[in-house]
Design a protein around this motif. Structure first.
Motif, PDB file in Angstrom:
ATOM      1  N   UNK A 156       0.860  -1.170   0.101  1.00 44.72           N
ATOM      2  CA  UNK A 156      -0.162   0.095  -0.078  1.00 44.72           C
ATOM      3  C   UNK A 156       0.818   1.119  -0.086  1.00 44.72           C
ATOM      4  N   UNK A 157       0.651   1.919  -1.241  1.00 45.79           N
ATOM      5  CA  UNK A 157       1.580   3.170  -1.335  1.00 45.79           C
ATOM      6  C   UNK A 157       0.613   4.381  -1.299  1.00 45.79           C
ATOM      7  N   UNK A 158       0.705   5.536  -0.586  1.00 44.06           N
ATOM      8  CA  UNK A 158      -0.182   6.573  -0.226  1.00 44.06           C
ATOM      9  C   UNK A 158       0.843   7.922  -0.320  1.00 44.06           C
ATOM     10  N   UNK A 159       0.483   8.873  -1.442  1.00 44.60           N
ATOM     11  CA  UNK A 159       1.209   9.772  -1.833  1.00 44.60           C
ATOM     12  C   UNK A 159       0.521  11.111  -1.988  1.00 44.60           C
ATOM     13  N   UNK A 160       1.299  12.128  -1.278  1.00 47.39           N
ATOM     14  CA  UNK A 160       0.834  13.639  -1.535  1.00 47.39           C
ATOM     15  C   UNK A 160       1.792  14.625  -2.322  1.00 47.39           C
ATOM     16  N   UNK A 161       1.423  15.284  -3.129  1.00 48.12           N
ATOM     17  CA  UNK A 161       2.329  16.034  -3.899  1.00 48.12           C
ATOM     18  C   UNK A 161       1.886  17.556  -4.085  1.00 48.12           C
ATOM     19  N   UNK A 162       2.696  18.495  -3.679  1.00 48.85           N
ATOM     20  CA  UNK A 162       2.262  19.843  -3.925  1.00 48.85           C
ATOM     21  C   UNK A 162       3.303  20.627  -4.882  1.00 48.85           C
ATOM     22  N   UNK A 163       2.790  21.485  -5.916  1.00 47.54           N
ATOM     23  CA  UNK A 163       3.836  22.151  -6.666  1.00 47.54           C
ATOM     24  C   UNK A 163       3.587  23.497  -6.957  1.00 47.54           C
ATOM     25  N   UNK A 164       4.561  24.230  -7.315  1.00 48.91           N
ATOM     26  CA  UNK A 164       4.557  25.639  -7.564  1.00 48.91           C
ATOM     27  C   UNK A 164       5.426  25.728  -8.879  1.00 48.91           C
ATOM     28  N   UNK A 165       4.734  26.739 -10.058  1.00 52.38           N
ATOM     29  CA  UNK A 165       5.428  27.034 -11.037  1.00 52.38           C
ATOM     30  C   UNK A 165       5.342  28.223 -11.511  1.00 52.38           C
ATOM     31  N   UNK A 166       6.313  28.816 -12.282  1.00 52.76           N
ATOM     32  CA  UNK A 166       6.200  30.033 -12.966  1.00 52.76           C
ATOM     33  C   UNK A 166       6.428  30.084 -14.395  1.00 52.76           C
ATOM     34  N   UNK A 167       5.719  30.681 -15.095  1.00 50.71           N
ATOM     35  CA  UNK A 167       6.056  30.711 -16.658  1.00 50.71           C
ATOM     36  C   UNK A 167       6.255  32.155 -17.127  1.00 50.71           C
ATOM     37  N   UNK A 168       7.321  32.576 -17.721  1.00 56.89           N
ATOM     38  CA  UNK A 168       7.471  33.934 -18.187  1.00 56.89           C
ATOM     39  C   UNK A 168       7.207  33.845 -19.553  1.00 56.89           C
ATOM     40  N   UNK A 169       6.521  34.674 -20.186  1.00 56.08           N
ATOM     41  CA  UNK A 169       6.292  34.762 -21.807  1.00 56.08           C
ATOM     42  C   UNK A 169       6.736  35.928 -22.356  1.00 56.08           C
ATOM     43  N   UNK A 170       7.560  35.618 -23.591  1.00 57.71           N
ATOM     44  CA  UNK A 170       8.086  36.664 -24.335  1.00 57.71           C
ATOM     45  C   UNK A 170       7.315  36.587 -25.653  1.00 57.71           C
ATOM     46  N   UNK A 171       7.839  37.457 -26.866  1.00 58.48           N
ATOM     47  CA  UNK A 171       6.999  37.193 -28.207  1.00 58.48           C
ATOM     48  C   UNK A 171       7.853  35.963 -28.772  1.00 58.48           C
ATOM     49  N   UNK A 172       9.050  35.726 -28.581  1.00 58.36           N
ATOM     50  CA  UNK A 172       9.709  34.772 -29.353  1.00 58.36           C
ATOM     51  C   UNK A 172      10.154  33.522 -28.383  1.00 58.36           C
ATOM     52  N   UNK A 173       9.995  33.840 -27.142  1.00 60.16           N
ATOM     53  CA  UNK A 173      10.600  32.534 -26.132  1.00 60.16           C
ATOM     54  C   UNK A 173       9.501  32.628 -24.984  1.00 60.16           C
ATOM     55  N   UNK A 174       9.794  31.408 -24.226  1.00 60.07           N
ATOM     56  CA  UNK A 174       9.148  31.563 -22.858  1.00 60.07           C
ATOM     57  C   UNK A 174      10.328  30.616 -21.883  1.00 60.07           C
ATOM     58  N   UNK A 175      10.034  30.737 -20.554  1.00 60.05           N
ATOM     59  CA  UNK A 175      10.755  30.095 -19.534  1.00 60.05           C
ATOM     60  C   UNK A 175       9.788  29.517 -18.563  1.00 60.05           C
TER      61      UNK A 175
END
Length: 267
Positions: A194-213
């Motif tokens: 029996x395996x029980x898991x909890x996952x929390x995440x935080x993410x930031x996305x930066x958008x420009x006209x020609x690229x994104x990070x």
């Protein structure tokens, strides 16, 4: 040496998809994938070992018979909701996967060898039974919020439960007139997990006209409860894992694009 093998497989698959757009802001999608398979096999082999002057050393005759059934059902439900502000969304993704595999068969034959010139023959007569039942349930919640015209934040939380029971049993006859009632523990396993898991995440996305990070990370806390029922042992422990991510996309023109992706994990 001689050998002969026969294998027969019969597989059936079923897939389905239902998509419902309640309005312009709410979508529900359900996917189904099911599989049922049958396998029958028989393998026989014979081996003789002799010296250079053709003196017998050992011989082996083996006949193995297998019959297996595999059933699997995968369910996935996705709900996407657009909120009042552009870029503000909430989504739920849930899956339930069920697997049930059974197999039975037998191993028979004989092993012959010489000890100090005396021939010895050992007979093999075993019955084998395998079974696996696995239930995997996951649920993930994601929320996106635009912090500015160019920066998007994503928060996520997930739950997972993996429950399975696996047995591999080898039995022999106590005497030639008995049924296969005596289990060989060294060739058998009975394992619950029996395996029980909890996952929390935080993410930031930066958008420009020609690229994104995109830069972010997830943190997972898991508890493991595992039991060896043949040897009467238990293994209970916890784990914390970190999963950092980094993605970079650059669009040179309509036909050229560069993508860089990094993912990591700790154990």
């Amino acid at each position: 040496d001689t050998s002969k093998t026969f294998t027969s497989r019969n597989t059936h698959r079923l897939t389905g998809r239902y998509e419902f757009n309640i309005d312009t802001t709410l979508t529900i999608i359900y996917n189904l994938n099911a599989r049922l398979a049958f396998m029958d096999g028989n393998t026989s082999s014979k081996t003789n070992n002799i010296t250079y002057n053709e003196t017998p050393i050992s011989n082996k005759l083996s006949i193995k018979d297998d019959h297996a059934t595999t059933s699997r059902v995968n369910n996935q439900l996705t709900v996407n909701k657009k909120l009042g502000k552009v870029g503000r969304t909430i989504s739920v993704n849930a899956t339930f996967n069920y697997n049930h595999n059974t197999a039975h068969g037998g191993l028979s034959g004989e092993n012959g060898y010489n000890v100090n010139g005396n021939p010895i023959v050992e007979n093999v007569d075993q019955k084998k039974e395998d079974e696996l039942v696995a239930n995997v349930l996951t649920a993930d919640l994601a929320y996106t919020e635009p912090l500015s015209k160019k920066i998007l934040m994503k928060l996520s939380y997930g739950l997972s439960s993996d429950v399975n029971h696996s047995t591999k049993t080898t039995r022999v006859k106590p005497t030639s007139s008995d049924d296969y009632t005596e289990r060989i523990d060294s060739l058998s396993t009975d394992f619950r997990s029996n395996v029980f898991g909890q996952t929390g995440g935080l993410e930031f996305k930066y958008n420009e006209k020609k690229y994104n990070i995109t830069l972010g990370s997830k943190l997972r806390y898991s508890t493991f409860d595992q039991y060896d029922l043949v040897r009467n042992r238990s293994y209970n422990y916890d784990r914390i894992n970190l999963f950092p991510t980094l993605r970079f996309n650059y669009k040179f023109d309509q036909f050229r694009r560069f993508t860089f992706s990094y993912t990591g994990s700790t154990k």
